[in-house]
Design a protein around this motif. Structure first.
Motif, PDB file in Angstrom:
ATOM      1  N   LEU A   4      56.520  17.089   4.235  1.00 29.46           N
ATOM      2  CA  LEU A   4      56.643  17.711   6.123  1.00 29.46           C
ATOM      3  C   LEU A   4      55.560  18.889   5.406  1.00 29.46           C
ATOM      4  N   TYR A   5      56.001  20.104   4.700  1.00 25.41           N
ATOM      5  CA  TYR A   5      54.953  21.376   4.217  1.00 25.41           C
ATOM      6  C   TYR A   5      53.491  20.840   5.072  1.00 25.41           C
ATOM      7  N   GLU A   6      52.780  20.043   3.761  1.00 21.56           N
ATOM      8  CA  GLU A   6      51.484  19.473   4.048  1.00 21.56           C
ATOM      9  C   GLU A   6      51.097  19.428   5.893  1.00 21.56           C
ATOM     10  N   LYS A   7      52.202  19.068   6.865  1.00 19.85           N
ATOM     11  CA  LYS A   7      51.662  18.932   8.061  1.00 19.85           C
ATOM     12  C   LYS A   7      52.127  19.544   9.171  1.00 19.85           C
ATOM     13  N   ASP A  28      56.526  35.026   1.858  1.00 16.07           N
ATOM     14  CA  ASP A  28      57.913  35.132   1.957  1.00 16.07           C
ATOM     15  C   ASP A  28      58.233  34.657   2.700  1.00 16.07           C
ATOM     16  N   LEU A  29      58.006  34.361   3.602  1.00 15.94           N
ATOM     17  CA  LEU A  29      58.796  34.096   5.060  1.00 15.94           C
ATOM     18  C   LEU A  29      58.591  32.621   5.155  1.00 15.94           C
ATOM     19  N   VAL A  30      57.720  32.321   4.915  1.00 15.00           N
ATOM     20  CA  VAL A  30      57.420  30.398   4.636  1.00 15.00           C
ATOM     21  C   VAL A  30      58.040  30.576   3.541  1.00 15.00           C
ATOM     22  N   GLN A  31      57.972  31.293   2.447  1.00 16.62           N
ATOM     23  CA  GLN A  31      59.176  30.293   1.576  1.00 16.62           C
ATOM     24  C   GLN A  31      60.119  30.307   1.428  1.00 16.62           C
ATOM     25  N   ASP A  32      60.756  31.385   1.819  1.00 16.58           N
ATOM     26  CA  ASP A  32      62.368  31.199   2.119  1.00 16.58           C
ATOM     27  C   ASP A  32      62.544  30.401   3.305  1.00 16.58           C
ATOM     28  N   ALA A  33      62.169  30.127   4.441  1.00 20.22           N
ATOM     29  CA  ALA A  33      61.934  29.178   5.153  1.00 20.22           C
ATOM     30  C   ALA A  33      61.887  27.503   4.396  1.00 20.22           C
ATOM     31  N   VAL A  35      62.696  26.978   0.850  1.00 23.43           N
ATOM     32  CA  VAL A  35      63.598  26.681   0.315  1.00 23.43           C
ATOM     33  C   VAL A  35      65.283  26.495   1.564  1.00 23.43           C
ATOM     34  N   LYS A  36      65.285  27.101   2.419  1.00 23.99           N
ATOM     35  CA  LYS A  36      65.801  26.464   3.314  1.00 23.99           C
ATOM     36  C   LYS A  36      66.353  25.176   4.112  1.00 23.99           C
ATOM     37  N   ALA A  37      64.922  24.452   4.647  1.00 21.49           N
ATOM     38  CA  ALA A  37      64.559  23.109   4.375  1.00 21.49           C
ATOM     39  C   ALA A  37      65.228  22.441   3.326  1.00 21.49           C
ATOM     40  N   LEU A  38      65.169  22.997   2.125  1.00 16.44           N
ATOM     41  CA  LEU A  38      65.915  21.353   1.075  1.00 16.44           C
ATOM     42  C   LEU A  38      66.784  21.669   1.466  1.00 16.44           C
ATOM     43  N   LYS A  39      67.749  22.231   1.640  1.00 15.30           N
ATOM     44  CA  LYS A  39      69.403  21.993   1.566  1.00 15.30           C
ATOM     45  C   LYS A  39      69.954  21.524   3.675  1.00 15.30           C
ATOM     46  N   GLU A  40      68.470  20.910   4.378  1.00 16.55           N
ATOM     47  CA  GLU A  40      68.632  20.408   5.766  1.00 16.55           C
ATOM     48  C   GLU A  40      67.905  19.140   4.879  1.00 16.55           C
ATOM     49  N   ASN A  45      64.935  14.303  10.133  1.00 11.57           N
ATOM     50  CA  ASN A  45      65.043  12.475  10.398  1.00 11.57           C
ATOM     51  C   ASN A  45      64.424  13.352  12.155  1.00 11.57           C
ATOM     52  N   LEU A  46      64.618  14.903  12.209  1.00 10.89           N
ATOM     53  CA  LEU A  46      63.784  15.186  13.270  1.00 10.89           C
ATOM     54  C   LEU A  46      62.630  15.155  13.902  1.00 10.89           C
ATOM     55  N   ALA A  47      62.362  15.379  15.231  1.00 12.23           N
ATOM     56  CA  ALA A  47      60.919  15.332  15.719  1.00 12.23           C
ATOM     57  C   ALA A  47      59.960  16.522  15.191  1.00 12.23           C
ATOM     58  N   ASP A  48      58.957  16.300  15.183  1.00 20.82           N
ATOM     59  CA  ASP A  48      58.003  17.046  14.279  1.00 20.82           C
ATOM     60  C   ASP A  48      58.071  18.418  15.832  1.00 20.82           C
ATOM     61  N   TYR A  49      58.202  17.774  16.781  1.00 22.26           N
ATOM     62  CA  TYR A  49      58.085  20.028  17.341  1.00 22.26           C
ATOM     63  C   TYR A  49      59.278  20.352  17.392  1.00 22.26           C
ATOM     64  N   LYS A  50      60.636  19.724  17.275  1.00 23.11           N
ATOM     65  CA  LYS A  50      61.855  20.279  16.708  1.00 23.11           C
ATOM     66  C   LYS A  50      62.289  20.434  15.015  1.00 23.11           C
ATOM     67  N   GLN A  51      60.765  20.533  14.214  1.00 27.04           N
ATOM     68  CA  GLN A  51      60.733  20.819  13.198  1.00 27.04           C
ATOM     69  C   GLN A  51      59.796  21.305  12.772  1.00 27.04           C
ATOM     70  N   ARG A  52      59.558  21.731  13.965  1.00 36.13           N
ATOM     71  CA  ARG A  52      58.411  23.064  13.964  1.00 36.13           C
ATOM     72  C   ARG A  52      59.285  24.386  14.573  1.00 36.13           C
ATOM     73  N   ALA A  53      60.274  24.119  15.164  1.00 35.87           N
ATOM     74  CA  ALA A  53      61.130  24.784  16.170  1.00 35.87           C
ATOM     75  C   ALA A  53      61.250  25.276  15.019  1.00 35.87           C
TER      76      ALA A  53
END
Length: 152
Positions: A4-7, A28-33, A35-40, A45-53
């Motif tokens: 997901l990160y590579e994409k 720092d913003l990317v890294q914090d996001a 870290v939060k993504a690891l908990k979600e 399972n979301l579509a690409d545009y929803k992941q980006r959003a």
């Protein structure tokens, strides 16, 4: 998660750089996001545009939180300001005044008012929370005020 990160990494870094003050804050913003993504778990399972959003919203909210926190800390630190320049005393007298404080408090006053370091910067140097630094500065200023009042 690494797929997901590579994409999304180019979009995430581009967005973070567009809203951040400098490059380190963007990282720092990317890294914090991330870290939060690891908990979600649902995020995968979301579509690409929803992941980006989702990432954009998390980074924007993180930045807003950081700015609010910085503003509160700045206002709090402004309350701590001690008008050293307004005292019209020379460096020798100031050194003597600071000698009445314990070495740790004297060092904090020196770094805050001569070197201009913030409580955040000093907290990194001393390895203690910034709130502890602000508390100790408050105590040092309180002691200096008492000493100055006694000298009048």
């Amino acid at each position: 998660m690494s797929d997901l990160y590579e994409k999304l990494k180019d979009d995430l870094h581009r967005f973070a750089k567009s809203i951040a003050r400098h490059e380190q804050e963007a990282y720092d913003l990317v890294q914090d996001a991330l870290v939060k993504a690891l908990k979600e778990e649902k995020l995968l399972n979301l579509a690409d545009y929803k992941q980006r959003a989702w990432f954009f919203r998390v980074m924007k909210n993180q930045l807003i939180d950081e700015r609010r926190k910085d503003r509160r800390l700045t206002e709090w630190e402004d309350d701590l300001d001690f008008p050293m320049q307004g005292l019209a005393i020379n460096h020798l007298e100031m050194t003597e005044l600071l000698s009445n404080l314990p070495q740790e408090l004297s060092d904090l006053i020196f770094k805050r008012y001569w070197l201009g370091l913030s409580s955040q910067e000093m907290s990194k140097q001393f390895g203690v929370p910034a709130s502890t630094i602000r508390y100790k500065l408050h105590m040092a200023i309180k002691r200096l005020r008492v000493i100055l009042e006694e000298e009048k």
